[in-house]
Structures are given as C-alpha cells and as structure tokens.
Design a protein around this motif. Structure first.
Motif, mmCIF file in Angstrom:
data_model
loop_
_atom_site.group_PDB
_atom_site.id
_atom_site.type_symbol
_atom_site.label_atom_id
_atom_site.label_comp_id
_atom_site.label_asym_id
_atom_site.label_seq_id
_atom_site.Cartn_x
_atom_site.Cartn_y
_atom_site.Cartn_z
ATOM 1 N N THR A 139 0.827 -1.214 0.000
ATOM 2 C CA THR A 139 0.000 0.000 0.000
ATOM 3 C C THR A 139 0.860 1.263 0.000
ATOM 4 N N ASP A 140 1.983 1.239 0.726
ATOM 5 C CA ASP A 140 2.881 2.408 0.739
ATOM 6 C C ASP A 140 3.424 2.721 -0.650
ATOM 7 N N SER A 141 3.516 1.725 -1.504
ATOM 8 C CA SER A 141 4.025 1.934 -2.866
ATOM 9 C C SER A 141 3.001 2.636 -3.754
ATOM 10 N N GLY A 142 1.727 2.608 -3.330
ATOM 11 C CA GLY A 142 0.659 3.182 -4.145
ATOM 12 C C GLY A 142 0.127 2.230 -5.202
ATOM 13 N N LEU A 143 0.661 1.027 -5.252
ATOM 14 C CA LEU A 143 0.247 0.038 -6.253
ATOM 15 C C LEU A 143 -1.166 -0.489 -5.993
#
Length: 138
Positions: free
Chosen positions: A11-15
């Motif tokens: 989630t932190d990657s924005g994927l």
C-alpha cells in the motif's frame, strides 16, 4: 503473522489499496486488478525449539485483465516484497514485535486464466523466514 507488514509495503508503494485491490486469503471475483496474499493450506509450521520462529512458503496472487501488464505488475509486487536483510518491525494491533529475515520468490509466477471475468492470475510462491511472539504464549 506478518500480513500487515507485507500489506503495508504494497500500500505504501501506491500500487494497491487495502480492501479494494489488496486482499488477504480471499479476492472477490469482481476485482479485475488486484493482489492477494495467502498462507499455505497446510498452515505454517511451528519450530518447537525456537519460540515464534517460522520458515514457510507464502503465496501471492496478482490479478490483471492484460497479460503483459499483469506480468509487469506481478514483477513489481515481487520487488516490493523481497527482504534480503533482516528487518525488525514494531508491534501492531495484529501481533507483537516481529522480524523478517528473508522473503523472496522461490519460482517465477505461474500464469493461468480465471474462469470468471476473462482475466488472468499470476501465482507466485515466496520463501519466508520470520518470527514474532505467538499468541498462545502470551
């Protein structure tokens, strides 16, 4: 378990977005593009000599409607989840303090068609070694 740690990396990657395109053990059929993390059906072995230590395989399934984009997304997921040096993680609502020693793909993704929705899934197994204080020892 270490689900929350792996999910945070994704989630932190924005994927992906938790509950919309990121799932744990079940991905709804209406999801066209998403990622699911599952534990093995045989469960995760407990080491009787080292409390809280686990070495196992975990499955990550990437779903996509396009074969090229799906393969690209599965590769991106792999890169995000790989742990090559030990990581320590603070306690969360789900578990006590944890450490992940390794988390890496044990094989290239297996691509197969979905019966519903005309999409594809890319299944990849990861070798994992991690530890946390078990609930039954609290």
């Amino acid at each position: 378990m270490i689900y929350d740690i792996l999910e945070k990396k994704l989630t932190d990657s924005g994927l992906v977005v938790a509950g919309q395109s990121l799932f744990r053990n079940y991905m709804p059929p209406e999801c066209k593009i998403g990622v699911m993390i599952r534990t093995p059906l045989t469960g995760i072995e407990i080491n009787p000599f080292i409390e809280g230590w686990h070495k196992t395989s975990m499955q990550v399934i990437t779903r996509h409607v396009d074969p090229v984009e799906g393969a690209r997304m599965a590769a991106h997921v792999s890169r995000l989840l790989i742990v090559e040096a030990p990581e320590k993680h603070e306690a969360s609502d789900e578990r006590g303090p944890a450490h992940i020693n390794v988390f890496y793909p044990s094989a290239l993704p297996i691509q197969y068609p979905r019966l519903e929705g005309n999409g594809l899934e890319f299944s990849q197994h990861f070798t994992a070694a991690f530890g946390f204080k078990p609930d039954w020892r609290s």
